[in-house]
Motif scaffolding. Structure first.
Motif, short mmCIF file in Angstrom:
data_model
loop_
_atom_site.label_atom_id
_atom_site.label_comp_id
_atom_site.label_asym_id
_atom_site.label_seq_id
_atom_site.Cartn_x
_atom_site.Cartn_y
_atom_site.Cartn_z
N SER A 139 29.33 35.36 -23.01
CA SER A 139 28.33 35.61 -21.99
C SER A 139 27.11 34.76 -22.30
O SER A 139 26.99 34.21 -23.40
CB SER A 139 27.94 37.09 -21.93
N GLY A 140 26.20 34.66 -21.33
CA GLY A 140 24.95 33.97 -21.56
C GLY A 140 24.82 32.62 -20.88
O GLY A 140 23.74 32.03 -20.89
N ARG A 158 20.90 31.28 -25.03
CA ARG A 158 21.66 31.85 -26.14
C ARG A 158 22.97 32.40 -25.60
O ARG A 158 22.98 33.29 -24.75
CB ARG A 158 20.90 32.97 -26.86
N LEU A 159 24.05 31.84 -26.11
CA LEU A 159 25.37 32.32 -25.75
C LEU A 159 25.81 33.39 -26.74
O LEU A 159 25.49 33.32 -27.93
CB LEU A 159 26.38 31.18 -25.76
N VAL A 178 24.71 17.91 -31.35
CA VAL A 178 23.89 19.13 -31.20
C VAL A 178 23.12 19.47 -32.46
O VAL A 178 22.29 20.40 -32.43
CB VAL A 178 24.74 20.33 -30.77
N LYS A 179 23.36 18.77 -33.54
CA LYS A 179 22.71 19.07 -34.80
C LYS A 179 21.19 19.02 -34.65
O LYS A 179 20.64 18.07 -34.10
CB LYS A 179 23.18 18.09 -35.87
N GLY A 180 20.52 20.06 -35.13
CA GLY A 180 19.07 20.13 -35.00
C GLY A 180 18.59 20.81 -33.74
O GLY A 180 17.41 21.16 -33.63
N ARG A 181 19.50 21.02 -32.78
CA ARG A 181 19.13 21.67 -31.52
C ARG A 181 19.82 23.01 -31.35
O ARG A 181 19.27 23.93 -30.76
CB ARG A 181 19.47 20.78 -30.34
N GLN A 200 22.60 29.67 -30.31
CA GLN A 200 21.27 29.42 -29.79
C GLN A 200 21.15 27.94 -29.48
O GLN A 200 21.34 27.10 -30.36
CB GLN A 200 20.20 29.83 -30.80
N MET A 201 20.84 27.63 -28.23
CA MET A 201 20.78 26.24 -27.79
C MET A 201 19.37 25.93 -27.32
O MET A 201 18.87 26.54 -26.36
CB MET A 201 21.78 26.01 -26.65
N ASN A 202 18.72 25.01 -28.01
CA ASN A 202 17.35 24.60 -27.67
C ASN A 202 17.35 23.14 -27.25
O ASN A 202 18.29 22.39 -27.51
CB ASN A 202 16.43 24.80 -28.87
#
Length: 125
Positions: free
Chosen positions: A7-8, A19-20, A64-67, A82-84
């Motif tokens: 979900s998310g 955030r998944l 995606v490293k760092g994000r 968590q995806m920023n």
């Protein structure tokens, strides 16, 4: 057997965050690895992040490293991503995966025994 439900997923603008979540049920105590994959239309499924259920190890794809940050709440049997600083290139269906195998080849889909149905992430510029 293990069941995974993600979900998310949502539509967000570039630079945003999501955030998944992936809730696991069934015989989860034997799992050794859990991870997140993504697949965009016409592209192969790509390993995004993974962790060892019995240790501190985590890994990320270079893209995606760092994000992105992968984590797990054992009490809730839930895996998070968590995806920023999201970018349009992050647009894809995101899948949760879990398995009994070794951790060394975490980004290879066939290392996993169980998969969720996916949750869509769309990032607009």
């Amino acid at each position: 057997q293990v069941q995974l439900v993600e979900s998310g997923g949502a539509s967000v603008q570039s630079g945003g965050s999501l955030r998944l979540s992936c809730t696991a049920s069934g015989s989860t105590n034997r799992l050794s690895i859990m991870g997140w994959f993504r697949q965009a239309p016409g592209q192969a499924r790509e390993g995004v992040a993974a962790l060892q259920t019995g240790g501190p190890g985590t890994d990320y794809s270079d893209s995606v490293k760092g994000r992105f940050t992968i984590s797990r709440d054992n009490a809730k049997n839930t895996l998070y991503l968590q995806m920023n600083s999201l970018e349009p290139e992050d647009t894809a269906m995101y899948y949760c995966a879990a398995g009994y195998g070794g951790y060394s080849l975490w980004s290879i889909p066939r290392r996993y025994n169980f998969w969720g149905q996916g949750t869509q992430v769309t990032v607009s510029s």
